[in-house]
Design an enzyme around this catalytic site. Structure first.
Site, PDB file in Angstrom:
ATOM      1  N   GLY A  17       6.559   2.164  56.933  1.00 22.07           N
ATOM      2  CA  GLY A  17       7.130   2.127  55.573  1.00 22.07           C
ATOM      3  C   GLY A  17       6.949   0.755  54.946  1.00 22.07           C
ATOM      4  N   HIS A  18       5.739   0.180  55.090  1.00 24.73           N
ATOM      5  CA  HIS A  18       5.531  -1.217  54.660  1.00 24.73           C
ATOM      6  C   HIS A  18       5.468  -1.383  53.140  1.00 24.73           C
ATOM      7  CE1 HIS A  18       1.464   0.386  54.363  1.00 24.73           C
ATOM      8  NE2 HIS A  18       1.193  -0.631  53.547  1.00 24.73           N
ATOM      9  N   GLY A  20       7.725  -0.003  51.057  1.00 24.32           N
ATOM     10  CA  GLY A  20       9.083   0.074  50.502  1.00 24.32           C
ATOM     11  C   GLY A  20       9.667  -1.320  50.314  1.00 24.32           C
ATOM     12  N   LEU A 112      16.231   1.342  61.402  1.00 22.88           N
ATOM     13  CA  LEU A 112      17.164   0.955  60.338  1.00 22.88           C
ATOM     14  C   LEU A 112      18.017   2.127  59.895  1.00 22.88           C
ATOM     15  CD1 LEU A 112      15.420  -1.640  59.680  1.00 22.88           C
ATOM     16  CD2 LEU A 112      16.222  -1.215  57.375  1.00 22.88           C
ATOM     17  N   SER A 114      22.070   2.703  57.850  1.00 20.84           N
ATOM     18  CA  SER A 114      22.695   2.404  56.559  1.00 20.84           C
ATOM     19  C   SER A 114      24.203   2.355  56.759  1.00 20.84           C
ATOM     20  CB  SER A 114      22.346   3.518  55.584  1.00 20.84           C
ATOM     21  OG  SER A 114      23.250   3.527  54.514  1.00 20.84           O
ATOM     22  N   SER A 115      24.889   1.617  55.888  1.00 18.16           N
ATOM     23  CA  SER A 115      26.354   1.526  56.017  1.00 18.16           C
ATOM     24  C   SER A 115      27.039   2.860  55.710  1.00 18.16           C
ATOM     25  CB  SER A 115      26.902   0.434  55.097  1.00 18.16           C
ATOM     26  OG  SER A 115      26.537   0.686  53.756  1.00 18.16           O
ATOM     27  N   CYS A 116      26.297   3.835  55.148  1.00 19.18           N
ATOM     28  CA  CYS A 116      26.942   5.126  54.849  1.00 19.18           C
ATOM     29  C   CYS A 116      27.128   5.986  56.094  1.00 19.18           C
ATOM     30  CB  CYS A 116      26.187   5.885  53.774  1.00 19.18           C
ATOM     31  SG  CYS A 116      24.594   6.477  54.318  1.00 19.18           S
ATOM     32  N   TYR A 143      22.138  12.158  54.356  1.00 18.94           N
ATOM     33  CA  TYR A 143      21.402  10.943  54.744  1.00 18.94           C
ATOM     34  C   TYR A 143      22.077  10.299  55.961  1.00 18.94           C
ATOM     35  CZ  TYR A 143      19.348   6.269  53.998  1.00 18.94           C
ATOM     36  OH  TYR A 143      18.680   5.079  54.134  1.00 18.94           O
ATOM     37  N   LYS A 147      20.605   9.379  59.748  1.00 19.68           N
ATOM     38  CA  LYS A 147      20.606   7.996  60.251  1.00 19.68           C
ATOM     39  C   LYS A 147      21.399   7.886  61.562  1.00 19.68           C
ATOM     40  CE  LYS A 147      17.876   5.997  57.414  1.00 19.68           C
ATOM     41  NZ  LYS A 147      16.614   5.448  57.952  1.00 19.68           N
ATOM     42  N   ASN A 172      24.286  -2.171  51.343  1.00 18.01           N
ATOM     43  CA  ASN A 172      23.495  -1.845  50.145  1.00 18.01           C
ATOM     44  C   ASN A 172      22.535  -2.993  49.845  1.00 18.01           C
ATOM     45  OD1 ASN A 172      25.586   0.107  50.110  1.00 18.01           O
ATOM     46  ND2 ASN A 172      25.453   0.295  47.895  1.00 18.01           N
ATOM     47  N   HIS A 186      19.546   2.921  43.131  1.00 12.81           N
ATOM     48  CA  HIS A 186      20.850   2.383  43.502  1.00 12.81           C
ATOM     49  C   HIS A 186      21.428   1.628  42.307  1.00 12.81           C
ATOM     50  CE1 HIS A 186      19.245   3.002  47.636  1.00 12.81           C
ATOM     51  NE2 HIS A 186      20.494   3.376  47.827  1.00 12.81           N
ATOM     52  N   TRP A 209      28.305   4.254  35.782  1.00 10.00           N
ATOM     53  CA  TRP A 209      28.748   5.529  36.346  1.00 10.00           C
ATOM     54  C   TRP A 209      30.090   5.340  37.053  1.00 10.00           C
ATOM     55  CZ3 TRP A 209      23.801   7.501  39.371  1.00 10.00           C
ATOM     56  CH2 TRP A 209      22.814   7.814  38.431  1.00 10.00           C
ATOM     57  N   ASP A 276      31.972   8.385  42.105  1.00 10.87           N
ATOM     58  CA  ASP A 276      32.274   7.023  42.584  1.00 10.87           C
ATOM     59  C   ASP A 276      31.730   6.809  43.993  1.00 10.87           C
ATOM     60  OD1 ASP A 276      33.595   5.725  40.548  1.00 10.87           O
ATOM     61  OD2 ASP A 276      35.609   6.260  41.243  1.00 10.87           O
TER      62      ASP A 276
HETATM   63  O1  GFB Z   1      24.213   2.142  44.708  1.00  8.64           O
HETATM   64  P1  GFB Z   1      24.784   3.501  44.625  1.00  8.64           P
HETATM   65  O2  GFB Z   1      23.951   4.528  43.936  1.00  8.64           O
HETATM   66  O3  GFB Z   1      25.115   4.055  46.040  1.00  8.64           O
HETATM   67  O4  GFB Z   1      26.176   3.431  43.805  1.00  8.64           O
HETATM   68  P2  GFB Z   1      26.345   4.149  47.078  1.00  8.64           P
HETATM   69  C1  GFB Z   1      27.162   2.465  44.096  1.00  8.64           C
HETATM   70  C2  GFB Z   1      28.316   2.602  43.120  1.00  8.64           C
HETATM   71  O5  GFB Z   1      27.861   2.162  41.822  1.00  8.64           O
HETATM   72  C3  GFB Z   1      28.876   4.009  42.926  1.00  8.64           C
HETATM   73  C4  GFB Z   1      28.273   3.078  40.843  1.00  8.64           C
HETATM   74  O6  GFB Z   1      30.278   3.940  42.812  1.00  8.64           O
HETATM   75  C5  GFB Z   1      28.263   4.429  41.581  1.00  8.64           C
HETATM   76  O7  GFB Z   1      29.043   5.395  40.895  1.00  8.64           O
HETATM   77  N1  GFB Z   1      27.385   3.000  39.671  1.00  8.64           N
HETATM   78  C6  GFB Z   1      27.746   2.565  38.431  1.00  8.64           C
HETATM   79  C7  GFB Z   1      26.083   3.343  39.622  1.00  8.64           C
HETATM   80  N2  GFB Z   1      26.718   2.659  37.580  1.00  8.64           N
HETATM   81  C8  GFB Z   1      25.665   3.145  38.287  1.00  8.64           C
HETATM   82  C9  GFB Z   1      24.322   3.472  37.925  1.00  8.64           C
HETATM   83  O8  GFB Z   1      23.901   3.351  36.786  1.00  8.64           O
HETATM   84  N3  GFB Z   1      23.521   3.925  38.934  1.00  8.64           N
HETATM   85  C10 GFB Z   1      23.971   4.077  40.229  1.00  8.64           C
HETATM   86  N4  GFB Z   1      23.122   4.510  41.169  1.00  8.64           N
HETATM   87  N5  GFB Z   1      25.255   3.814  40.581  1.00  8.64           N
HETATM   88  C11 GFB Z   1      24.397   4.954  48.557  1.00  8.64           C
HETATM   89  C12 GFB Z   1      24.124   6.170  49.392  1.00  8.64           C
HETATM   90  O9  GFB Z   1      25.719   5.072  48.174  1.00  8.64           O
HETATM   91  O10 GFB Z   1      24.261   3.760  49.278  1.00  8.64           O
HETATM   92  C13 GFB Z   1      22.905   6.041  50.195  1.00  8.64           C
HETATM   93  O11 GFB Z   1      24.112   7.305  48.552  1.00  8.64           O
HETATM   94  C14 GFB Z   1      22.759   4.692  50.865  1.00  8.64           C
HETATM   95  O12 GFB Z   1      22.923   7.036  51.152  1.00  8.64           O
HETATM   96  C15 GFB Z   1      23.061   3.553  49.929  1.00  8.64           C
HETATM   97  O13 GFB Z   1      23.610   4.620  51.973  1.00  8.64           O
HETATM   98  C16 GFB Z   1      23.067   2.211  50.623  1.00  8.64           C
HETATM   99  O14 GFB Z   1      26.704   2.809  47.616  1.00  8.64           O
HETATM  100  O15 GFB Z   1      27.517   4.909  46.546  1.00  8.64           O
END
Ligand code: GFB
Length: 322
Positions: A17-18, A20, A112, A114-116, A143, A147, A172, A186, A209, A276
């Site tokens: 996955g080089h 990414g 690798l 993930s914290s999830c 996911y 993992k 993250n 993200h 969001w 959230d």
């Molecule tokens: O980074 P994110 O998508 O992933 O969202 P998670 C983190 C927080 O940011 C959530 C808020 O509470 C979202 O609701 N947020 C606010 C937003 N505005 C936005 C926006 O415009 N876009 C996005 N994407 N979020 C992921 C996992 O969870 O974390 C994966 O789904 C993985 O599996 C990754 O583990 C590291 O932190 O919630």
């Protein structure tokens, strides 16, 4: 400070996955380790969800050391919308790569996660031993299960065959090469892009969001790559190791910081129809600190470099709107 147990010098190292964000950071970082060769293969050459193609390529190239950042990744909405893809692709990649590396006699492998992987309501900061102590966050359990299977594969091949396969759980991540598609990204790239577009449009506000109250911990991809190389050299054991910054902030604080970095001075509007996710996932950094590693890129500096990268690359990015 932990003593080195493995040297990367003169080794055939494969970064699965080089292309990414983490994979490319690893390639940049590994060039300093004097490997004999840095092996790379693209998805169109070898699909890692295909067991035979994966086994054939690994059997032929015979890497000594393997890093496995290859994964189907995405933000909270992508995880929630495409559960089958996130579960199937990631299970297949983990199983195919780890098994083929065992068969090919790979000396050392780092997987690798993930914290999830941790329970939704785990005690904070989350210690490694919290794994499988409670129910997962529903938006990303698919996911997470894949993992967790990867961690368990490393432990199982170590236990049954004595393979030196380890795993690391990064928090993250963000940095150069991130995904800026608002549907699948993200939070950090999404906020950078939204603040930039709001600034250009002379808008009065910018949307985030959810409630803005969840707390998240962030680490720059270059810090992550440095930690992974460090672990490869000093760590050998069945337990996975958290890789984080040790600090978290609320999404609202993050949005204000991004707005400041981008130079957009407006109001925040909350879209509470979006999830959230987990209320908080700050990981304990005790284990990796005891192994002699700490991050070096403060969040604000990292956001500035990420914004610069976005400005330099935006014409090439997939920036479809949600
Ligand atoms: O980074 P994110 O998508 O992933 O969202 P998670 C983190 C927080 O940011 C959530 C808020 O509470 C979202 O609701 N947020 C606010 C937003 N505005 C936005 C926006 O415009 N876009 C996005 N994407 N979020 C992921 C996992 O969870 O974390 C994966 O789904 C993985 O599996 C990754 O583990 C590291 O932190 O919630």
């Amino acid at each position: 400070m932990a003593e080195p147990v493995y040297s990367l010098e003169g080794k055939r190292i494969w970064v699965a996955g080089h292309r990414g964000m983490v994979g490319s950071a690893l390639v940049r970082r590994l060039e300093k380790e004097n490997p004999a060769v840095l092996l790379k293969v693209t998805r169109s050459e070898v699909d890692l969800t295909d067991p035979s193609a994966t086994a054939r390529w690994i059997g032929r190239e015979k890497p000594d050391a393997v890093f496995v950042p290859a994964a189907k990744v995405g933000g909270i909405l992508a995880n929630d919308t495409y559960p089958a893809d996130f579960l199937y692709d990631n299970l297949m990649i983990a199983a195919n790569v780890i098994h083929a590396c065992h068969m090919a006699g790979v000396e050392k492998l780092l997987f690798l996660g993930s914290s999830c992987i941790y329970p939704k309501f785990a005690d904070q900061p989350i210690v490694e031993d919290a794994l499988l102590n409670g129910a997962l966050e529903p938006t990303n359990e698919w996911y997470a299960i894949a993992k967790i299977a990867g961690i368990k594969l490393c432990q199982a091949y170590r236990k049954q065959h004595g393979d030196d396969f380890i795993s690391a759980m990064p928090t993250n991540l963000y940095g150069p090469g991130d995904n800026y598609n608002l549907e699948t990204s993200h939070v950090i790239p999404a906020l950078i892009r939204k603040a930039h577009e709001a600034k250009l449009a002379g808008a009065k506000n910018m949307e985030i969001w959810g409630s803005g109250t969840p707390r998240r911990e962030f680490l720059h991809a270059d810090d992550c790559a440095d930690a992974l190389v460090h672990l490869m050299k000093v760590y050998s054991g069945p337990g996975h190791v958290n890789v984080g910054s040790g600090e978290d902030i609320t999404i609202e604080e993050l949005a204000r910081l991004v707005m400041d970095v981008v130079g957009f001075d407006g109001e925040l509007v909350r879209d509470t129809s979006k999830p959230d996710g987990t209320p908080r996932k700050l990981m304990s950094a005790d284990r990796i600190r005891a192994l002699g590693w700490a991050p070096s890129i403060p969040l604000r500096d990292g956001l500035e470099t990420a914004y610069r990268w976005f400005l330099e690359n935006q014409s090439k990015l997939d920036t479809r709107r949600a």
